[in-house]
Design an enzyme around this catalytic site. Structure first.
Site, PDB file in Angstrom:
ATOM      1  N   CYS A  88      12.140  -7.526   1.562  1.00 30.59           N
ATOM      2  CA  CYS A  88      13.131  -6.506   1.906  1.00 30.59           C
ATOM      3  C   CYS A  88      13.606  -6.683   3.345  1.00 30.59           C
ATOM      4  O   CYS A  88      13.015  -7.436   4.130  1.00 30.59           O
ATOM      5  CB  CYS A  88      12.549  -5.104   1.698  1.00 30.59           C
ATOM      6  SG  CYS A  88      11.443  -4.559   3.013  1.00 30.59           S
TER       7      CYS A  88
ATOM      8  N   ILE B 217       0.871  -1.179   0.000  1.00 30.74           N
ATOM      9  CA  ILE B 217       0.000   0.000   0.000  1.00 30.74           C
ATOM     10  C   ILE B 217       0.908   1.229   0.000  1.00 30.74           C
ATOM     11  O   ILE B 217       1.562   1.521   1.005  1.00 30.74           O
ATOM     12  CB  ILE B 217      -0.945  -0.002   1.223  1.00 30.74           C
ATOM     13  CG1 ILE B 217      -1.772  -1.308   1.251  1.00 30.74           C
ATOM     14  CG2 ILE B 217      -1.861   1.228   1.190  1.00 30.74           C
ATOM     15  CD1 ILE B 217      -2.620  -1.492   2.497  1.00 30.74           C
TER      16      ILE B 217
ATOM     17  N   GLU C 236       4.231  -7.856   2.817  1.00 31.57           N
ATOM     18  CA  GLU C 236       4.521  -8.806   3.898  1.00 31.57           C
ATOM     19  C   GLU C 236       4.109  -8.231   5.240  1.00 31.57           C
ATOM     20  O   GLU C 236       3.563  -8.929   6.105  1.00 31.57           O
ATOM     21  CB  GLU C 236       6.022  -9.117   3.951  1.00 31.57           C
ATOM     22  CG  GLU C 236       6.579  -9.764   2.701  1.00 31.57           C
ATOM     23  CD  GLU C 236       7.069  -8.752   1.662  1.00 31.57           C
ATOM     24  OE1 GLU C 236       6.463  -7.666   1.535  1.00 31.57           O
ATOM     25  OE2 GLU C 236       8.057  -9.045   0.973  1.00 31.57           O
TER      26      GLU C 236
HETATM   27  N1  THU Z   1       7.586  -3.895  -1.527  1.00 33.71           N
HETATM   28  C1  THU Z   1       6.913  -4.885  -0.877  1.00 33.71           C
HETATM   29  O1  THU Z   1       5.693  -4.917  -0.865  1.00 33.71           O
HETATM   30  N2  THU Z   1       7.649  -5.846  -0.247  1.00 33.71           N
HETATM   31  C2  THU Z   1       9.002  -5.879  -0.180  1.00 33.71           C
HETATM   32  O2  THU Z   1       9.571  -6.752   0.476  1.00 33.71           O
HETATM   33  C3  THU Z   1       9.795  -4.880  -0.896  1.00 33.71           C
HETATM   34  C4  THU Z   1       9.034  -3.799  -1.561  1.00 33.71           C
HETATM   35  C5  THU Z   1       6.822  -2.854  -2.209  1.00 33.71           C
HETATM   36  C6  THU Z   1       6.914  -1.492  -1.586  1.00 33.71           C
HETATM   37  C7  THU Z   1       6.652  -0.581  -2.773  1.00 33.71           C
HETATM   38  O3  THU Z   1       5.257  -0.368  -2.890  1.00 33.71           O
HETATM   39  C8  THU Z   1       7.138  -1.367  -3.980  1.00 33.71           C
HETATM   40  O4  THU Z   1       7.292  -2.708  -3.524  1.00 33.71           O
HETATM   41  C9  THU Z   1       8.447  -0.865  -4.548  1.00 33.71           C
HETATM   42  O5  THU Z   1       9.415  -0.776  -3.569  1.00 33.71           O
END
Ligand code: THU
Length: 127
Positions: free
Chosen positions: A85, A43, A55
């Site tokens: 991440c 989001i 996550e």
């Molecule tokens: N993002 C995630 O949802 N999970 C992760 O582990 C890394 C990044 C999302 C955050 C953002 O909306 C997009 O990926 C680009 O960074």
């Protein structure tokens, strides 16, 4: 349920992502030790730093509903093929460092324990 099924569910969860800035839609399926399923999607926010990853959305839903022990998480990020991440690794490790993390890379399903992805986890000792 088969692990490939969790990947399918994570793909479906990623369709709900709100990602107008990056265009990267991420879906997560977090499975508790007793088989409960919590879905999450990323989001984003116009104030970019306020964006929440898929996550952590799934984790916050689970914990706020009383579930704190997890066996696995499946993550789908379209063509990014990304593992979680660092912030998500640390947040998940607070609860279940031995959980299995599942994601797709070059069409193959990858399995790692969270501890493999985040060795030497930061924890606070109880006094
Ligand atoms: N993002 C995630 O949802 N999970 C992760 O582990 C890394 C990044 C999302 C955050 C953002 O909306 C997009 O990926 C680009 O960074």
């Amino acid at each position: 349920m088969k692990d490939e099924e969790y990947i399918k569910m994570a793909k479906k969860a990623s369709e709900k992502a709100y990602a107008p800035y990056s265009g990267i839609k991420v879906g997560a399926v977090l499975v508790s030790e007793n088989g409960k399923i919590f879905e999450g999607c990323n989001i984003e926010n116009a104030s970019f730093g306020l964006t929440v990853c898929a996550e952590r959305v799934a984790l916050l839903k689970a914990v706020s509903e009383g579930t704190k022990n997890f066996s696995k998480i499946a993550i789908v990020s379209g063509k990014q093929d990304a593992a979680p991440c660092g912030a998500c690794r640390q947040t998940l490790a607070e609860f279940s460092p031995e959980m299995t993390v599942i994601w797709e890379k070059n069409g193959k399903v990858i399995f790692r324990t969270l501890r493999e992805l985040l060795p030497e986890i930061f924890k606070i000792k109880n006094s």
